[in-house]
Design an enzyme around this catalytic site. Structure first.
Site, short mmCIF file in Angstrom:
data_model
loop_
_atom_site.label_atom_id
_atom_site.label_comp_id
_atom_site.label_asym_id
_atom_site.label_seq_id
_atom_site.Cartn_x
_atom_site.Cartn_y
_atom_site.Cartn_z
N GLU A 314 0.82 -1.21 0.00
CA GLU A 314 0.00 0.00 0.00
C GLU A 314 0.86 1.26 0.00
OE1 GLU A 314 -4.09 -1.43 2.06
OE2 GLU A 314 -2.48 -0.95 3.46
N ASP A 388 -8.60 -9.50 3.74
CA ASP A 388 -8.38 -8.39 4.68
C ASP A 388 -9.45 -8.36 5.77
OD1 ASP A 388 -7.30 -6.16 5.86
OD2 ASP A 388 -8.00 -4.76 4.36
N GLU A 416 -13.32 -3.29 11.71
CA GLU A 416 -13.24 -2.49 10.49
C GLU A 416 -14.31 -2.90 9.47
OE1 GLU A 416 -10.01 -1.49 6.92
OE2 GLU A 416 -9.40 -2.69 8.66
#
Length: 727
Positions: A314, A388, A416
């Protein structure tokens, strides 16, 4: 008189909401977590323990023995409703004896092999009938072991266990059991839903909040022994002298509780704060810079744990920028830390923006060729699944493919992708699902847990075993934003200590310590917890769907998003809904992700009839009229899962309301309000997803299912520029 009456009415109207609020939020607010230490209800047990535990022999003046003394002083007088006394010798009848197991102690109490098998952090708790009378012994090879044993005894009291004949010997199955805080130096918390970072960096090192001490107590009570203080998207500033003093202040607080601090480091730190022109791990000047930095670190923090590294992922810098491997980068840092006993935890969540390969495949492709090349003080930290932290994923194939490398587990405790801190989701069932998964690395029985604890390691027992959890802790008064978020913190610690514990046992213990000891209420709460994760999977991502959330903030459903810069950032990439069907083909005719698993799983995951229905659309793109095991079409089954999820969360809400009066008002109302949000958002997820997928299936809802009230266009128009958890 009329004026007086009007004034009284006005005054009453003014104070009523305040009075109502005071009543709603009176009592326990969640700050004490599972360390409430309320009085034992059973008078017979309480009377017995008053005789058995109120006289305590605890020699030593270390920081840890003082912490034990403080915890006993906080706990036992409240649990037992009687003051405690610390005595000066161990041979008093009806006493609690807490001593390290010297040879003399082992001989005196006949501890034998059970004691010798303990690790340095292990403990033994034993009820004894001595010449002096009844005693309860806590012994260990270290002060930290005594601390863990003390918390374990207190936990037994809190959960109503009969300790009169107690005989426990425990050692942790994982060596490093740590929380990873994704906290920035400006107190922003990435993917954190419980407010600001708990680290008030501006006031440190001089202002040491009580919250830091209570945080350390809570972690020690569940066996957590490591904390990475800062975000994996690290700021090199953390390694400068001014900031290291702040880190050292926290390390000083944590040390008596057996907790070491770790720092996430930026791989390009030699350039950013060291005035070097490169961060190439094979460059001598770079190597010397890290060696000097390690020397500086250990001078300030003698028991510093080590580095957590996110590299070449990332956009973060890493060894790949210089044509070097992850092993070369990790080993360079490991060499710098090695003389001081430090470790490197190197994250395997890597993918390059420029790499066309689906990101779920890249970690395997990059790391498997490096198996056996990492130093013995390096652990490669792998997320539980290949994508993820989704509501449900298969286990990461890396766990079955690197038998000569220490692999660390990375779970996400913060929610999340699970509705944030307003959704009640008990994650121990998710953790257990992963840990109990069989990799078939060496045939049946090669579970993920055995990979993590080193049982499946091919190069002898690994030096390093690690389980990490991305923390859900912030500055909310109740620590986690949701009372039940505390259960996920608690469950993570218990499973990192002993992955063989059941999710149900952990839920029951937590509920008794945190909420109530009422048996009927406990039964309701545990049932609610154990079903909650499947409920959220149903209303968010049933049948193996995944990655359907909104962009950036990850709040709410957005399966229609297809405008992000990289194909596999977009939800449409993962569900592949079209007129023919839905799901991502990961078999040999698609991305071939199945090839990364053992032959056993390749056979199962390649065949939709053999693939568990919970992962069906993860591995297969199937027609809308595909026949499910129930006889339903895929479309009907998908819709029914979405509606079942909403029905079940409504049932959770109703279950909770039956507990009014059995739980402190404040705790009860916090959860009541959060459940109201969860019901509303579950309906939002259901309706938005069903309407969107219906544009492709072109099929009606199953008979008897009510159509959503709003249109798809309405849901697609929603925006949330200030949603919490922004990247």
């Amino acid at each position: 008189m009329k004026q007086l009456i009007s004034l009284i009415v006005m005054f009453t109207a003014f104070i009523s909401p305040v009075s109502h609020a005071a009543e709603m939020f009176a009592g326990e607010d969640g700050y004490r977590l599972w360390l409430k230490y309320d009085r034992i209800n059973d008078p017979v047990q309480r009377h017995q323990y008053q005789k058995q535990l109120t006289r305590i022999y605890l020699p030593g003046q270390s920081g840890t023995t003082l912490a034990i003394r403080q915890e006993l002083t906080a706990a036992l007088p409240h649990l037992l409703a009687k003051p405690i006394t610390f005595i000066s010798h161990a041979n008093r009848a009806n006493s609690l004896v807490i001593v390290k197991g010297t040879q003399a102690i082992q001989k005196r109490y006949g501890l034998g092999e059970r004691f010798t098998k303990l690790t340095d952090e292990g403990f033994l708790i034993k009820a004894l009938n001595t010449k002096q009378g009844q005693q309860t012994l806590i012994t260990a090879k270290s002060d930290i072991g005594l601390l863990y044993g003390t918390f374990r005894l207190i936990q037994q009291l809190q959960t109503g266990k009969d300790i009169r004949q107690i005989n426990l010997a425990e050692s942790p199955k994982i060596r490093i059991r740590m929380l990873d805080h994704w906290d920035d130096l400006d107190r922003h918390t990435e993917r954190g839903y419980a407010g600001q970072s708990i680290w008030d960096w501006h006031k440190l090192p001089d202002y040491k909040k009580q919250r830091y001490y209570d945080y350390a107590r809570a972690n020690a009570s569940i066996g957590i022994n490591g904390v990475a203080l800062n975000n994996v998207n690290a700021d090199a500033l953390i390694l400068t002298p001014t900031w290291l003093k702040k880190v050292a202040a926290l390390a000083d607080i944590f040390r008596p509780y057996g907790i070491k601090v770790y720092l996430s480091v930026k791989f390009s730190s030699p350039q950013q704060i060291g005035d070097l022109k490169t961060s190439d791990p094979n460059n001598k000047a770079v190597q010397q810079w890290w060696q000097k930095k390690a020397q500086e670190l250990y001078h300030v923090i003698p028991d510093f744990g080590g580095f957590l590294v996110k590299a070449n992922s990332e956009g973060q810098p890493g060894p790949g920028d210089y044509g070097r491997t992850h092993a070369e980068g990790a080993n360079m840092l490991a060499k710098a830390l090695k003389p001081y006993g430090g470790n490197v935890i190197w994250r395997a969540f890597v993918y390059s923006h420029e790499e066309d390969t689906e990101r779920s495949l890249q970690a395997y492709n990059e790391f498997v060729p490096l198996d056996g090349q990492f130093a013995d003080n390096v652990s490669v930290q792998v997320k539980n699944g290949p994508i993820d932290f989704q509501p449900r994923e298969p286990f990461s194939p890396l766990f079955g493919a690197m038998p000569q490398t220490s692999l660390a587990m990375e779970f996400q405790i913060t929610q999340e992708y699970l509705g944030f801190s307003t959704h009640l989701v008990y994650l121990a069932t998710l953790f257990k699902e992963t840990l109990d998964s069989d990799t078939y690395q060496y045939g049946k029985g090669s579970t993920v847990a055995k990979v993590i604890d080193g049982s499946n390691y091919k190069a002898g027992k690994p030096h390093l075993t690690v389980m990490a959890g991305v923390a859900n802790i912030g500055m909310d008064r109740n620590w986690t934003g949701h009372i039940f978020g505390q259960a996920n913190w608690y469950a993570f610690g218990r499973l990192a200590w002993d992955h063989e514990l059941s999710a149900e046992t952990i839920a029951s213990d937590w509920a008794k310590m945190t909420l109530t000891n009422d048996p009927q209420a406990i039964q309701t709460i545990v049932s609610l917890m154990m079903n909650s994760r499947e409920t959220i999977v149903n209303y968010m991502t049933p049948l193996g769907l995944h990655h359907l959330m909104g962009s950036d903030h990850h709040y709410g459903p957005a399966p229609w998003v297809d405008n992000l810069g990289r194909a596999d950032w977009n939800p449409v990439y993962y569900h592949r809904a079209d007129e023919q069907g839905i799901g991502l083909d990961r078999t040999a005719t698609g991305t071939n992700a199945v090839s990364q698993y053992a032959k056993h799983w390749q056979t199962i995951f390649s065949d939709p009839k053999k693939t568990p229905e919970t992962l069906l659309l993860w591995f297969h793109h199937l027609p809308w009229d595909y026949k499910m095991a129930s006889g339903d079409t895929l479309w009907n089954a998908l819709v029914k899962h979405y509606y079942q999820g909403v029905d079940d969360v409504i049932a959770m809400q109703k279950q909770w309301l039956t507990l009014k009066g059995k739980i402190d008002n404040n705790q009860f109302n916090q959860v009541r309000m959060a459940l109201a949000i969860q019901v509303k958002e579950a309906k939002w997820w259901r309706d938005a997803c069903v309407l969107y997928f219906q544009t492709f299936s072109q099929r009606p809802l199953p008979k008897g299912y009510k159509a959503p009230e709003k249109t798809l266009e309405y849901y697609q128009s929603l925006t949330f520029p200030y949603a919490p958890g922004q990247g």
